[in-house]
Design a protein around this motif. Structure first.
Motif, PDB file in Angstrom:
ATOM      1  N   ILE A   6       0.835  -1.200   0.000  1.00  0.00           N
ATOM      2  CA  ILE A   6       0.000   0.000   0.000  1.00  0.00           C
ATOM      3  C   ILE A   6       0.869   1.251   0.000  1.00  0.00           C
ATOM      4  O   ILE A   6       0.634   2.194  -0.751  1.00  0.00           O
ATOM      5  N   VAL A   7       1.913   1.259   0.831  1.00  0.00           N
ATOM      6  CA  VAL A   7       2.730   2.464   0.955  1.00  0.00           C
ATOM      7  C   VAL A   7       3.514   2.739  -0.331  1.00  0.00           C
ATOM      8  O   VAL A   7       3.693   3.898  -0.724  1.00  0.00           O
ATOM      9  N   ASP A   8       3.973   1.697  -1.045  1.00  0.00           N
ATOM     10  CA  ASP A   8       4.691   1.916  -2.302  1.00  0.00           C
ATOM     11  C   ASP A   8       3.748   2.434  -3.383  1.00  0.00           C
ATOM     12  O   ASP A   8       4.116   3.289  -4.200  1.00  0.00           O
ATOM     13  N   GLY A   9       2.522   1.918  -3.392  1.00  0.00           N
ATOM     14  CA  GLY A   9       1.522   2.424  -4.336  1.00  0.00           C
ATOM     15  C   GLY A   9       1.224   3.889  -4.081  1.00  0.00           C
ATOM     16  O   GLY A   9       1.124   4.702  -5.014  1.00  0.00           O
ATOM     17  N   LEU A  10       1.077   4.248  -2.804  1.00  0.00           N
ATOM     18  CA  LEU A  10       0.862   5.651  -2.443  1.00  0.00           C
ATOM     19  C   LEU A  10       2.030   6.510  -2.901  1.00  0.00           C
ATOM     20  O   LEU A  10       1.836   7.622  -3.408  1.00  0.00           O
ATOM     21  N   ALA A  11       3.235   6.006  -2.730  1.00  0.00           N
ATOM     22  CA  ALA A  11       4.432   6.776  -3.056  1.00  0.00           C
ATOM     23  C   ALA A  11       4.427   7.216  -4.516  1.00  0.00           C
ATOM     24  O   ALA A  11       4.674   8.390  -4.827  1.00  0.00           O
ATOM     25  N   PHE A  12       4.140   6.294  -5.420  1.00  0.00           N
ATOM     26  CA  PHE A  12       4.133   6.630  -6.846  1.00  0.00           C
ATOM     27  C   PHE A  12       3.083   7.692  -7.164  1.00  0.00           C
ATOM     28  O   PHE A  12       3.345   8.643  -7.906  1.00  0.00           O
ATOM     29  N   GLY A  13       1.897   7.544  -6.602  1.00  0.00           N
ATOM     30  CA  GLY A  13       0.847   8.520  -6.859  1.00  0.00           C
ATOM     31  C   GLY A  13       1.132   9.879  -6.254  1.00  0.00           C
ATOM     32  O   GLY A  13       0.894  10.920  -6.877  1.00  0.00           O
ATOM     33  N   PHE A  14       1.677   9.872  -5.029  1.00  0.00           N
ATOM     34  CA  PHE A  14       1.949  11.128  -4.334  1.00  0.00           C
ATOM     35  C   PHE A  14       3.130  11.870  -4.965  1.00  0.00           C
ATOM     36  O   PHE A  14       3.175  13.103  -4.926  1.00  0.00           O
ATOM     37  N   ILE A  15       4.087  11.134  -5.530  1.00  0.00           N
ATOM     38  CA  ILE A  15       5.199  11.785  -6.231  1.00  0.00           C
ATOM     39  C   ILE A  15       4.725  12.326  -7.575  1.00  0.00           C
ATOM     40  O   ILE A  15       5.112  13.422  -7.998  1.00  0.00           O
ATOM     41  N   ALA A  16       3.874  11.560  -8.246  1.00  0.00           N
ATOM     42  CA  ALA A  16       3.403  11.960  -9.574  1.00  0.00           C
ATOM     43  C   ALA A  16       2.493  13.181  -9.531  1.00  0.00           C
ATOM     44  O   ALA A  16       2.515  14.005 -10.460  1.00  0.00           O
ATOM     45  N   TYR A  17       1.710  13.330  -8.468  1.00  0.00           N
ATOM     46  CA  TYR A  17       0.707  14.404  -8.417  1.00  0.00           C
ATOM     47  C   TYR A  17       1.325  15.795  -8.604  1.00  0.00           C
ATOM     48  O   TYR A  17       0.910  16.539  -9.512  1.00  0.00           O
ATOM     49  N   PRO A  18       2.299  16.205  -7.792  1.00  0.00           N
ATOM     50  CA  PRO A  18       2.879  17.538  -8.008  1.00  0.00           C
ATOM     51  C   PRO A  18       3.623  17.645  -9.339  1.00  0.00           C
ATOM     52  O   PRO A  18       3.635  18.726  -9.961  1.00  0.00           O
ATOM     53  N   LEU A  19       4.231  16.563  -9.792  1.00  0.00           N
ATOM     54  CA  LEU A  19       4.944  16.598 -11.072  1.00  0.00           C
ATOM     55  C   LEU A  19       3.987  16.861 -12.235  1.00  0.00           C
ATOM     56  O   LEU A  19       4.251  17.710 -13.103  1.00  0.00           O
ATOM     57  N   VAL A  20       2.863  16.142 -12.251  1.00  0.00           N
ATOM     58  CA  VAL A  20       1.879  16.308 -13.330  1.00  0.00           C
ATOM     59  C   VAL A  20       1.262  17.699 -13.289  1.00  0.00           C
ATOM     60  O   VAL A  20       1.076  18.352 -14.327  1.00  0.00           O
ATOM     61  N   LYS A  21       0.955  18.180 -12.101  1.00  0.00           N
ATOM     62  CA  LYS A  21       0.379  19.527 -11.970  1.00  0.00           C
ATOM     63  C   LYS A  21       1.380  20.584 -12.425  1.00  0.00           C
ATOM     64  O   LYS A  21       1.022  21.567 -13.094  1.00  0.00           O
ATOM     65  N   TRP A  22       2.645  20.380 -12.076  1.00  0.00           N
ATOM     66  CA  TRP A  22       3.690  21.334 -12.464  1.00  0.00           C
ATOM     67  C   TRP A  22       3.847  21.359 -13.985  1.00  0.00           C
ATOM     68  O   TRP A  22       3.915  22.421 -14.603  1.00  0.00           O
ATOM     69  N   MET A  23       3.905  20.194 -14.589  1.00  0.00           N
ATOM     70  CA  MET A  23       4.089  20.095 -16.042  1.00  0.00           C
ATOM     71  C   MET A  23       2.923  20.688 -16.821  1.00  0.00           C
ATOM     72  O   MET A  23       3.103  21.179 -17.939  1.00  0.00           O
ATOM     73  N   SER A  24       1.742  20.646 -16.242  1.00  0.00           N
ATOM     74  CA  SER A  24       0.553  21.162 -16.937  1.00  0.00           C
ATOM     75  C   SER A  24       0.261  22.616 -16.606  1.00  0.00           C
ATOM     76  O   SER A  24      -0.771  23.158 -16.996  1.00  0.00           O
ATOM     77  N   GLY A  25       1.164  23.258 -15.845  1.00  0.00           N
ATOM     78  CA  GLY A  25       0.975  24.659 -15.506  1.00  0.00           C
ATOM     79  C   GLY A  25      -0.045  24.899 -14.422  1.00  0.00           C
ATOM     80  O   GLY A  25      -0.586  26.008 -14.314  1.00  0.00           O
ATOM     81  N   GLN A  26      -0.307  23.878 -13.606  1.00  0.00           N
ATOM     82  CA  GLN A  26      -1.295  24.019 -12.528  1.00  0.00           C
ATOM     83  C   GLN A  26      -0.651  23.869 -11.150  1.00  0.00           C
ATOM     84  O   GLN A  26      -1.239  23.337 -10.220  1.00  0.00           O
ATOM     85  N   LYS A  27       0.589  24.355 -11.035  1.00  0.00           N
ATOM     86  CA  LYS A  27       1.340  24.155  -9.793  1.00  0.00           C
ATOM     87  C   LYS A  27       0.688  24.817  -8.585  1.00  0.00           C
ATOM     88  O   LYS A  27       0.922  24.401  -7.443  1.00  0.00           O
ATOM     89  N   LYS A  28      -0.145  25.829  -8.806  1.00  0.00           N
ATOM     90  CA  LYS A  28      -0.805  26.498  -7.684  1.00  0.00           C
ATOM     91  C   LYS A  28      -1.839  25.598  -7.010  1.00  0.00           C
ATOM     92  O   LYS A  28      -2.273  25.884  -5.891  1.00  0.00           O
ATOM     93  N   GLN A  29      -2.252  24.524  -7.701  1.00  0.00           N
ATOM     94  CA  GLN A  29      -3.229  23.607  -7.123  1.00  0.00           C
ATOM     95  C   GLN A  29      -2.592  22.623  -6.132  1.00  0.00           C
ATOM     96  O   GLN A  29      -3.293  21.876  -5.446  1.00  0.00           O
ATOM     97  N   VAL A  30      -1.264  22.631  -6.077  1.00  0.00           N
ATOM     98  CA  VAL A  30      -0.550  21.723  -5.183  1.00  0.00           C
ATOM     99  C   VAL A  30      -0.162  22.461  -3.909  1.00  0.00           C
ATOM    100  O   VAL A  30       0.478  23.517  -3.953  1.00  0.00           O
ATOM    101  N   THR A  31      -0.545  21.906  -2.783  1.00  0.00           N
ATOM    102  CA  THR A  31      -0.206  22.532  -1.506  1.00  0.00           C
ATOM    103  C   THR A  31       1.256  22.270  -1.155  1.00  0.00           C
ATOM    104  O   THR A  31       1.862  21.278  -1.617  1.00  0.00           O
ATOM    105  N   ALA A  32       1.814  23.124  -0.319  1.00  0.00           N
ATOM    106  CA  ALA A  32       3.208  22.956   0.102  1.00  0.00           C
ATOM    107  C   ALA A  32       3.438  21.606   0.789  1.00  0.00           C
ATOM    108  O   ALA A  32       4.452  20.938   0.523  1.00  0.00           O
ATOM    109  N   PRO A  33       2.513  21.152   1.675  1.00  0.00           N
ATOM    110  CA  PRO A  33       2.720  19.841   2.298  1.00  0.00           C
ATOM    111  C   PRO A  33       2.789  18.691   1.294  1.00  0.00           C
ATOM    112  O   PRO A  33       3.488  17.711   1.528  1.00  0.00           O
ATOM    113  N   MET A  34       2.064  18.820   0.158  1.00  0.00           N
ATOM    114  CA  MET A  34       2.115  17.762  -0.844  1.00  0.00           C
ATOM    115  C   MET A  34       3.508  17.648  -1.450  1.00  0.00           C
ATOM    116  O   MET A  34       3.991  16.545  -1.740  1.00  0.00           O
TER     117      MET A  34
END
Length: 419
Positions: free
Chosen positions: A374-402
């Motif tokens: 479970i924790v490894d699955g979470l890791a991939f998703g949690f790492i990908a989330y800010p990366l995908v938002k950043w690449m799509s120009g939506q970095k403001k949607q990502v909180t600092a804790p994320m």
């Protein structure tokens, strides 16, 4: 009780169902920790007593229907990575369990838990439930012999003519019929009937390592046996950091995915942390909110009475562990498969039209079962989330804790490559 819309009978029934679904841990956890050099029968008692205390904390303090036992996956990490891989003694590994539990409790008892909870997007929370559902189904299919390991394709269809697979199919048919007809206690009745059918088929579990007598003496070798002599070593702190990441985020994910009342999350999270410390004191790997809790919740468990019932049954199991261990996997597998299907229904709440929300969720859903963690699955998703938002120009949607969470998961992967 009325405001929770539950009855004592339903809660107790839910607890009984949860217990029999997770009872295999009494035998399996000691088998894994024995590979770390720990005494088998001592770990049997440590597993039972830690589960008793953990479920009581969850039931009395958090009043949540969550079962706490030493976790599958983290026990393998304890044995094969920390002890055999990092060369810590099992006593030093127990010290790392205590230390990581303390760090977890600090995080769970401060505003940090609220920061973590609020910073995780809803799409990821829903994907955790779906991923856990697929994981449960995968475990059920595996336990029931419907699928098996393959050197060519990693996994393949099992031999359906084998007794375990036949029993699983029969058990699934019986339990599904009871469930669809809304029979009260359908899961528990399904376990009982399938076990009885297995008995007449001559198919029961083979139990190894259990003596006929009962003694607390083996537990004495484990109780407060932790050793902090290696606290100045880098390997000790790498083990502690990794354990802290695993127990903190795996429990967080499980509680998001399982708790019927999310208002109970803060206290349930703290109960998890306190129980993790108890694990190290009693001589076993950390406790986790078990995915099998879903069986009792599906049976109507909504309050702490469910987990208290499980605690009582775990206590009684000290005198009946060999008999409980004879419940065949084919009786448990159908429950896990059906519950997995129910949990996957949460996929409808993920916004698939938004790729930046969908893709990280997809990674969590896919990689929880495929990494068997479970924790490894979470890791991939949690790492990908800010990366995908950043690449799509939506970095403001990502909180600092994320960003911080993603970085911690990334560092955990790096540390694993080092050791």
């Amino acid at each position: 009780m009325e405001q929770n819309q539950v009855s004592l009978k339903k809660e107790v029934l839910a607890g009984i169902t949860s217990f029999f679904t997770i009872a295999y841990i009494i035998v399996v956890n000691p088998l894994i920790l024995a590979d770390a050099g720990m005494p088998y029968e001592g770990v049997v008692l440590a597993t039972i007593l830690t589960s008793v205390v953990g479920c009581l904390i969850m039931g009395l303090y958090a009043k949540a229907p969550i079962v706490l036992t030493p976790g599958m996956g983290v026990n393998a990490f304890f044995t094969y990575t920390i002890v055999q891989g990092m060369n810590l003694s099992w006593q030093e590994a127990l010290a790392a369990v205590v230390m990581s539990g303390i760090f977890f409790l600090i995080a769970a008892s401060t505003p940090l838990k609220d920061i973590l909870s609020k910073s995780i997007p809803q799409s990821l929370k829903h994907s955790i439930t779906v991923g856990i559902g697929l994981f449960l189904t995968f475990i059920g299919l595996q336990k029931g012999g419907i699928i098996e390991a393959s050197s060519a394709t990693f996994v393949k269809l099992g031999h359906l003519d084998r007794p375990d697979a036949i029993l699983t199919v029969i058990g699934l048919s019986v339990t599904l019929a009871l469930f669809l007809k809304n029979v009260k206690g359908s899961f528990l009745i399904g376990i009982a009937l399938t076990t009885l059918i297995g008995f007449f088929m001559g198919h029961t579990q083979e139990v190894k390592g259990m003596s006929d007598g009962f003694s607390f003496k083996p537990f004495g070798e484990l109780f407060f046996a932790f050793d902090f002599s290696g606290i100045t070593e880098l390997s000790f702190w790498i083990a502690t950091f990794s354990l802290t990441m695993i127990i903190t985020f795996e429990n967080m994910g499980l509680l998001y995915g399982l708790l019927p009342d999310q208002e109970k999350f803060p206290k349930a999270f703290q109960a998890n942390a306190a129980s993790s410390i108890v694990s190290g004191l009693f001589g076993t790997s950390p406790t986790i909110s078990t995915v099998e809790s879903a069986s009792g919740i599906q049976e109507g468990g909504r309050t702490g009475i469910t987990s208290i019932t499980v605690a009582v049954l775990f206590f009684l199991s000290m005198f009946a562990a060999p008999f409980i261990a004879y419940i065949p996997d084919g009786a448990i597998a159908p429950i896990l498969i059906i519950i997995g299907g129910l949990m996957v229904q949460q996929i409808q709440h993920i916004p698939f039209a938004d790729f930046t929300e969908m893709f990280p969720s997809f990674l969590i859903i896919a990689l929880i079962p495929l990494t068997y963690s479970i924790v490894d699955g979470l890791a991939f998703g949690f790492i990908a989330y800010p990366l995908v938002k950043w690449m799509s120009g939506q970095k403001k949607q990502v909180t600092a804790p994320m960003y911080v969470i993603a970085f911690l998961f990334f560092m955990n992967f790096i540390l694993h490559t080092i050791v």
